[in-house]
Design a protein around this motif. Sequence first.
Motif, PDB file in Angstrom:
ATOM      1  N   VAL A 257       0.766  -1.134  -0.004  1.00 50.72           N
ATOM      2  CA  VAL A 257       0.031   0.020  -0.234  1.00 50.72           C
ATOM      3  C   VAL A 257       0.935   1.285   0.095  1.00 50.72           C
ATOM      4  CG1 VAL A 257      -1.689   1.264   1.294  1.00 50.72           C
ATOM      5  CG2 VAL A 257      -1.762  -1.323   1.160  1.00 50.72           C
ATOM      6  N   GLU A 258       0.774   1.926  -0.988  1.00 52.55           N
ATOM      7  CA  GLU A 258       1.645   3.303  -1.156  1.00 52.55           C
ATOM      8  C   GLU A 258       1.169   4.369  -0.457  1.00 52.55           C
ATOM      9  OE1 GLU A 258       2.204   4.118  -5.233  1.00 52.55           O
ATOM     10  OE2 GLU A 258       2.918   2.104  -5.793  1.00 52.55           O
ATOM     11  N   ILE A 259       1.647   4.746   0.727  1.00 53.11           N
ATOM     12  CA  ILE A 259       1.437   5.881   1.562  1.00 53.11           C
ATOM     13  C   ILE A 259       2.607   6.622   1.895  1.00 53.11           C
ATOM     14  CG2 ILE A 259       0.498   6.397   4.062  1.00 53.11           C
ATOM     15  CD1 ILE A 259      -0.646   3.829   3.950  1.00 53.11           C
ATOM     16  N   LYS A 260       2.361   7.877   1.563  1.00 49.26           N
ATOM     17  CA  LYS A 260       3.551   8.807   1.831  1.00 49.26           C
ATOM     18  C   LYS A 260       3.681   9.823   3.041  1.00 49.26           C
ATOM     19  CE  LYS A 260       4.034   9.352  -3.562  1.00 49.26           C
ATOM     20  NZ  LYS A 260       3.855  10.251  -4.512  1.00 49.26           N
ATOM     21  N   GLU A 261       2.361  10.039   3.567  1.00 50.40           N
ATOM     22  CA  GLU A 261       2.179  10.719   4.666  1.00 50.40           C
ATOM     23  C   GLU A 261       1.222  10.280   5.487  1.00 50.40           C
ATOM     24  OE1 GLU A 261       1.480  15.534   6.040  1.00 50.40           O
ATOM     25  OE2 GLU A 261       1.968  14.946   3.836  1.00 50.40           O
ATOM     26  N   VAL A 262       1.542  10.245   6.989  1.00 50.37           N
ATOM     27  CA  VAL A 262       0.654   9.688   8.072  1.00 50.37           C
ATOM     28  C   VAL A 262       0.222  10.685   9.134  1.00 50.37           C
ATOM     29  CG1 VAL A 262       0.280   7.865   9.904  1.00 50.37           C
ATOM     30  CG2 VAL A 262       1.206   7.250   7.776  1.00 50.37           C
ATOM     31  N   ASN A 263      -0.988  10.928   9.317  1.00 52.33           N
ATOM     32  CA  ASN A 263      -1.357  11.849  10.566  1.00 52.33           C
ATOM     33  C   ASN A 263      -1.468  10.871  11.717  1.00 52.33           C
ATOM     34  OD1 ASN A 263      -4.256  12.738  11.761  1.00 52.33           O
ATOM     35  ND2 ASN A 263      -2.523  13.710  12.115  1.00 52.33           N
ATOM     36  N   LEU A 264      -0.610  11.258  12.653  1.00 51.75           N
ATOM     37  CA  LEU A 264      -0.357  10.362  14.007  1.00 51.75           C
ATOM     38  C   LEU A 264      -1.378  11.127  15.073  1.00 51.75           C
ATOM     39  CD1 LEU A 264       0.268   8.225  15.896  1.00 51.75           C
ATOM     40  CD2 LEU A 264       2.461   9.405  16.231  1.00 51.75           C
ATOM     41  N   GLY A 265      -2.686  10.793  15.057  1.00 55.28           N
ATOM     42  CA  GLY A 265      -3.709  11.295  15.919  1.00 55.28           C
ATOM     43  C   GLY A 265      -3.390  10.917  17.407  1.00 55.28           C
ATOM     44  N   SER A 266      -3.699   9.709  17.739  1.00 59.37           N
ATOM     45  CA  SER A 266      -3.852   9.394  19.054  1.00 59.37           C
ATOM     46  C   SER A 266      -3.176   7.940  18.817  1.00 59.37           C
ATOM     47  CB  SER A 266      -5.068   9.437  19.849  1.00 59.37           C
ATOM     48  OG  SER A 266      -5.926   8.692  19.211  1.00 59.37           O
TER      49      SER A 266
END
Length: 330
Positions: A257-266
């Motif tokens: 799965v091509e993911i470039k950016e992640v929001n680390l919420g909790s």
Amino acid sequence: MVGIVIISHGDLAPGLLQAGSMVFGDQPSVGACSLTPDMGPDDIRAQIEGTIQGFEDPENVVILADLWGGTPFNQASAVLDGHQDTWAIVTGVNLPMLIEAYTLRMDASKSAHDIASQLVATGREGVRVKPESLDHTKAAQPTGAKPAAADLKNVAGGGRIKFVLCRIDTRLLHGQVATTWTKMTKPDRIIVVSDAVAHDELRKSMIEQAAPPGVRAHVIPINKLIAVSKDPRFGATRAMLLFETPQDLLRAVKGGVEIKEVNLGSIAHSTGKVVVTNAVAVDEADVACLEELADMGIKFDVRKVPADASISLANIMKKAKAELAGRVKE
């Protein structure tokens, strides 16, 4: 920025202001004015006028009132006199309406009138009932019919599915995600990726029902996301991905799965974890997983809501290692 005044009888206005901050983060040029039993009409009018004068742009204002014809509304109408070209009042204020106003005014080109014209529909959409059979405004289904279950079916398109947001959040789909992040990223589908939740019918059902109006929610196992991400039939889909743990995300990325950016919420606190932000707690396994993802070139945006300042992943990893090491020494 368009200023927002929430006005009401009693504590409704400050309560909505607080609730809005919990969902969207603290906001500038927003105020709450309350009419209490010991106050007269002139008192609430003075509150409204004083609040507006403290705004960054007092010439561009939306007033959100609780009740048409009530004293707060009547006094706001008097204050509005002479400002009809740039101010507006909307009644029946609720939390979805307030969140929509926060979102819309982030577009600097929108005026108070632009925002007010869109709030009525949002306020109405926020009024729902469960069981849904009690909502007589909707067409009744045939006897014995059941609502179609949300399923990730093929959609027309070419290329690859577009991920408008990838977020790690222990709570998965909740208020901050269903309102704030959805409005910011505008997905047409929210996909919760979790083997555990995909096999938990109760949690799965609750997540599907928590989707905001106009967006479908799906719960799928990690292997299905891996397959979907490579299927060109989903090329027209704008999806928000929600992962419960960084370990689940790492599995998906290693699966292609091509993911470039992640929001680390909790990441919720539990035994063995140390708290590194007001919403993130990690242990050694989490630290190793997050650093492995970062080493793969994935960028991290650490914040609960868009209004929060982004925190450096490197800094919180440094803090986590120090606290975990210190705990071992003790």
